[in-house]
Design a protein around this motif. Structure first.
Motif, PDB file in Angstrom:
ATOM      1  N   PHE A 233     -12.183   0.961  -4.995  1.00  0.00           N
ATOM      2  CA  PHE A 233     -12.402  -0.405  -5.471  1.00  0.00           C
ATOM      3  C   PHE A 233     -13.140  -1.257  -4.448  1.00  0.00           C
ATOM      4  O   PHE A 233     -13.195  -2.479  -4.581  1.00  0.00           O
ATOM      5  CB  PHE A 233     -11.059  -1.079  -5.778  1.00  0.00           C
ATOM      6  N   ALA A 234     -13.715  -0.632  -3.417  1.00  0.00           N
ATOM      7  CA  ALA A 234     -14.255  -1.391  -2.292  1.00  0.00           C
ATOM      8  C   ALA A 234     -15.276  -2.439  -2.716  1.00  0.00           C
ATOM      9  O   ALA A 234     -15.317  -3.544  -2.159  1.00  0.00           O
ATOM     10  CB  ALA A 234     -14.871  -0.443  -1.264  1.00  0.00           C
ATOM     11  N   ASP A 235     -16.083  -2.125  -3.733  1.00  0.00           N
ATOM     12  CA  ASP A 235     -17.121  -3.072  -4.146  1.00  0.00           C
ATOM     13  C   ASP A 235     -16.580  -4.191  -5.022  1.00  0.00           C
ATOM     14  O   ASP A 235     -17.325  -5.112  -5.376  1.00  0.00           O
ATOM     15  CB  ASP A 235     -18.246  -2.342  -4.884  1.00  0.00           C
ATOM     16  N   ARG A 236     -15.283  -4.138  -5.357  1.00  0.00           N
ATOM     17  CA  ARG A 236     -14.674  -5.162  -6.211  1.00  0.00           C
ATOM     18  C   ARG A 236     -13.605  -5.961  -5.489  1.00  0.00           C
ATOM     19  O   ARG A 236     -12.898  -6.760  -6.102  1.00  0.00           O
ATOM     20  CB  ARG A 236     -14.071  -4.501  -7.463  1.00  0.00           C
ATOM     21  N   LEU A 237     -13.468  -5.758  -4.181  1.00  0.00           N
ATOM     22  CA  LEU A 237     -12.444  -6.441  -3.407  1.00  0.00           C
ATOM     23  C   LEU A 237     -13.012  -7.703  -2.764  1.00  0.00           C
ATOM     24  O   LEU A 237     -13.945  -7.619  -1.961  1.00  0.00           O
ATOM     25  CB  LEU A 237     -11.881  -5.528  -2.322  1.00  0.00           C
ATOM     26  N   GLU A 238     -12.444  -8.842  -3.090  1.00  0.00           N
ATOM     27  CA  GLU A 238     -12.846 -10.081  -2.432  1.00  0.00           C
ATOM     28  C   GLU A 238     -12.480 -10.046  -0.957  1.00  0.00           C
ATOM     29  O   GLU A 238     -13.207 -10.578  -0.104  1.00  0.00           O
ATOM     30  CB  GLU A 238     -12.186 -11.269  -3.123  1.00  0.00           C
ATOM     31  N   HIS A 239     -11.319  -9.442  -0.657  1.00  0.00           N
ATOM     32  CA  HIS A 239     -10.880  -9.256   0.721  1.00  0.00           C
ATOM     33  C   HIS A 239     -10.472  -7.800   0.887  1.00  0.00           C
ATOM     34  O   HIS A 239      -9.789  -7.244   0.026  1.00  0.00           O
ATOM     35  CB  HIS A 239      -9.692 -10.157   1.061  1.00  0.00           C
ATOM     36  N   LYS A 240     -10.841  -7.205   1.999  1.00  0.00           N
ATOM     37  CA  LYS A 240     -10.497  -5.816   2.280  1.00  0.00           C
ATOM     38  C   LYS A 240      -9.396  -5.755   3.336  1.00  0.00           C
ATOM     39  O   LYS A 240      -9.252  -6.656   4.154  1.00  0.00           O
ATOM     40  CB  LYS A 240     -11.729  -5.057   2.773  1.00  0.00           C
ATOM     41  N   PRO A 241      -8.612  -4.666   3.333  1.00  0.00           N
ATOM     42  CA  PRO A 241      -7.577  -4.522   4.367  1.00  0.00           C
ATOM     43  C   PRO A 241      -8.199  -4.258   5.734  1.00  0.00           C
ATOM     44  O   PRO A 241      -9.296  -3.697   5.840  1.00  0.00           O
ATOM     45  CB  PRO A 241      -6.767  -3.315   3.884  1.00  0.00           C
ATOM     46  N   ARG A 242      -7.481  -4.652   6.770  1.00  0.00           N
ATOM     47  CA  ARG A 242      -7.963  -4.437   8.144  1.00  0.00           C
ATOM     48  C   ARG A 242      -7.974  -2.957   8.501  1.00  0.00           C
ATOM     49  O   ARG A 242      -8.876  -2.476   9.190  1.00  0.00           O
ATOM     50  CB  ARG A 242      -7.057  -5.206   9.120  1.00  0.00           C
ATOM     51  N   TRP A 243      -6.941  -2.233   8.043  1.00  0.00           N
ATOM     52  CA  TRP A 243      -6.779  -0.828   8.395  1.00  0.00           C
ATOM     53  C   TRP A 243      -6.732   0.003   7.123  1.00  0.00           C
ATOM     54  O   TRP A 243      -6.334  -0.484   6.064  1.00  0.00           O
ATOM     55  CB  TRP A 243      -5.493  -0.612   9.205  1.00  0.00           C
ATOM     56  N   ILE A 244      -7.091   1.267   7.245  1.00  0.00           N
ATOM     57  CA  ILE A 244      -7.048   2.157   6.083  1.00  0.00           C
ATOM     58  C   ILE A 244      -6.456   3.500   6.495  1.00  0.00           C
ATOM     59  O   ILE A 244      -6.804   4.065   7.544  1.00  0.00           O
ATOM     60  CB  ILE A 244      -8.443   2.331   5.454  1.00  0.00           C
ATOM     61  N   ALA A 245      -5.507   3.971   5.672  1.00  0.00           N
ATOM     62  CA  ALA A 245      -4.884   5.272   5.931  1.00  0.00           C
ATOM     63  C   ALA A 245      -5.862   6.384   5.580  1.00  0.00           C
ATOM     64  O   ALA A 245      -6.770   6.214   4.761  1.00  0.00           O
ATOM     65  CB  ALA A 245      -3.605   5.401   5.106  1.00  0.00           C
ATOM     66  N   SER A 246      -5.668   7.544   6.155  1.00  0.00           N
ATOM     67  CA  SER A 246      -6.540   8.678   5.855  1.00  0.00           C
ATOM     68  C   SER A 246      -6.156   9.349   4.544  1.00  0.00           C
ATOM     69  O   SER A 246      -6.989  10.008   3.918  1.00  0.00           O
ATOM     70  CB  SER A 246      -6.490   9.696   6.994  1.00  0.00           C
ATOM     71  N   ALA A 247      -4.902   9.173   4.115  1.00  0.00           N
ATOM     72  CA  ALA A 247      -4.415   9.816   2.900  1.00  0.00           C
ATOM     73  C   ALA A 247      -4.356   8.819   1.744  1.00  0.00           C
ATOM     74  O   ALA A 247      -4.259   7.605   1.946  1.00  0.00           O
ATOM     75  CB  ALA A 247      -3.036  10.420   3.138  1.00  0.00           C
ATOM     76  N   ARG A 248      -4.413   9.339   0.545  1.00  0.00           N
ATOM     77  CA  ARG A 248      -4.376   8.516  -0.651  1.00  0.00           C
ATOM     78  C   ARG A 248      -2.936   8.276  -1.103  1.00  0.00           C
ATOM     79  O   ARG A 248      -2.031   9.046  -0.831  1.00  0.00           O
ATOM     80  CB  ARG A 248      -5.140   9.200  -1.799  1.00  0.00           C
ATOM     81  N   SER A 249      -2.746   7.160  -1.804  1.00  0.00           N
ATOM     82  CA  SER A 249      -1.517   6.880  -2.547  1.00  0.00           C
ATOM     83  C   SER A 249      -0.278   7.042  -1.675  1.00  0.00           C
ATOM     84  O   SER A 249      -0.261   6.596  -0.532  1.00  0.00           O
ATOM     85  CB  SER A 249      -1.466   7.756  -3.809  1.00  0.00           C
ATOM     86  N   GLY A 250       0.773   7.679  -2.228  1.00  0.00           N
ATOM     87  CA  GLY A 250       2.045   7.750  -1.518  1.00  0.00           C
ATOM     88  C   GLY A 250       1.949   8.400  -0.157  1.00  0.00           C
ATOM     89  O   GLY A 250       2.650   7.999   0.783  1.00  0.00           O
ATOM     90  N   ALA A 251       1.078   9.383  -0.018  1.00  0.00           N
ATOM     91  CA  ALA A 251       0.918  10.030   1.295  1.00  0.00           C
ATOM     92  C   ALA A 251       0.341   9.050   2.308  1.00  0.00           C
ATOM     93  O   ALA A 251       0.670   9.117   3.502  1.00  0.00           O
ATOM     94  CB  ALA A 251       0.020  11.255   1.165  1.00  0.00           C
ATOM     95  N   GLY A 252      -0.501   8.131   1.848  1.00  0.00           N
ATOM     96  CA  GLY A 252      -1.019   7.099   2.746  1.00  0.00           C
ATOM     97  C   GLY A 252       0.075   6.144   3.183  1.00  0.00           C
ATOM     98  O   GLY A 252       0.090   5.698   4.342  1.00  0.00           O
ATOM     99  N   PHE A 253       1.001   5.811   2.264  1.00  0.00           N
ATOM    100  CA  PHE A 253       2.124   4.950   2.649  1.00  0.00           C
ATOM    101  C   PHE A 253       3.016   5.662   3.665  1.00  0.00           C
ATOM    102  O   PHE A 253       3.492   5.045   4.624  1.00  0.00           O
ATOM    103  CB  PHE A 253       2.941   4.545   1.421  1.00  0.00           C
ATOM    104  N   VAL A 254       3.261   6.939   3.463  1.00  0.00           N
ATOM    105  CA  VAL A 254       4.051   7.713   4.424  1.00  0.00           C
ATOM    106  C   VAL A 254       3.375   7.684   5.792  1.00  0.00           C
ATOM    107  O   VAL A 254       4.041   7.547   6.825  1.00  0.00           O
ATOM    108  CB  VAL A 254       4.237   9.159   3.927  1.00  0.00           C
ATOM    109  N   GLU A 255       2.048   7.781   5.795  1.00  0.00           N
ATOM    110  CA  GLU A 255       1.292   7.711   7.050  1.00  0.00           C
ATOM    111  C   GLU A 255       1.544   6.380   7.761  1.00  0.00           C
ATOM    112  O   GLU A 255       1.753   6.344   8.983  1.00  0.00           O
ATOM    113  CB  GLU A 255      -0.190   7.883   6.726  1.00  0.00           C
TER     114      GLU A 255
END
Length: 265
Positions: A233-255
């Motif tokens: 959704f990067a092109d549709r985000l008015e604001h982006k997060p400062r950091w990004i996990a390497s994994a998607r979805s729940g695995a990213g939250f675990v990270e």
């Protein structure tokens, strides 16, 4: 967006609480994995506040506040928060609007429902709609075949034509009448329920999310984290997060959880 692995240890050590989206942030392909649930419990045991902030309905939030290892839950994109009061042994709900305001909003949303179903073939009303207290959730990929981006924007436009707010999640377009969202309600909740002036301590709390309806939270919290699928959704985000996990979805939250806990050791 920088990789979460580059987040300084001192920054991670300073975090006192985690606010998190649910769908495709905690969940993975619509399921809550054992690993993601265990990450919530591990964060609680480490002494952090844990607060889901979701577009999901009041009925789901009641269960989450009762049974999950969380301190509270903000639901329906900010319509309320719920928590289990251990001293009283009871569930509590704090609605942002009065009963009369919510009833009027639901009445006005009926016209939106009818127009969306008439004008956007292939969409549907979310299967969790019967459990909602304040908003209308239009399904564009959870229980219907995925709709193209142009149709999703048509749904948003119909909400806005009627004067409603509309936010796009990873699965639904949620719409409501009222001047609140995930961020405004989270700020009020942190003050009223936990005595935290989040404006003064925003660097001490992290928000995790994945989709456009999380953008206000991404913009407000300097150390917000996106799970890897936020890139969709990067092109549709008015604001982006400062950091990004390497994994998607729940695995990213675990990270994220593992990084926060490891910084405390």
């Amino acid at each position: 967006m920088e990789t979460l692995q580059n987040c300084p240890r001192d920054t991670l050590m300073a975090i006192k609480g985690v606010l998190t989206d649910i769908d495709e942030t905690l969940s993975t392909d619509g399921k809550l994995t054992a690993e993601a649930y265990s990450a919530l419990e591990a964060l609680k045991k480490a002494g952090l506040l844990v607060i889901p902030v979701t577009g999901r309905p009041a009925g789901w939030c009641d269960l989450i506040a009762r049974f999950w290892p969380v301190d509270a839950v903000v639901g329906e994109n900010g319509a309320f928060w719920m928590w289990h009061d251990p001293a009283a042994g009871k569930m509590r709900t704090r609605f942002i609007q009065s009963d009369a305001e919510r009833a009027e909003g639901r009445r006005r949303l009926e016209a939106v429902r009818a127009e969306v179903l008439r004008e956007v073939p292939g969409t549907g009303i979310a299967s969790d709609q019967p459990y909602r207290a304040a908003d209308l959730a239009v399904d564009f990929c959870e229980d219907v075949p995925p709709l193209p981006a142009a149709d999703i924007q048509r749904i948003v436009a119909i909400f806005e034509k009627h004067g409603a707010h509309a936010k796009v999640s990873s699965i639904h377009v949620n719409g409501w009448f009222g001047d609140y969202d995930k961020l405004t309600t989270s700020r009020t909740m942190m003050s009223e329920l936990f005595g935290v002036d989040i404006a003064a301590e925003r660097t001490r709390y992290v928000f995790a999310g994945d989709s456009p309806n999380d953008a206000p939270m991404f913009g407000y919290f300097p150390n917000a984290v996106g799970v890897a699928n936020v890139r969709d959704f990067a092109d549709r985000l008015e604001h982006k997060p400062r950091w990004i996990a390497s994994a998607r979805s729940g695995a990213g939250f675990v990270e994220l959880a593992n990084a926060l806990i490891a910084a405390r050791r």
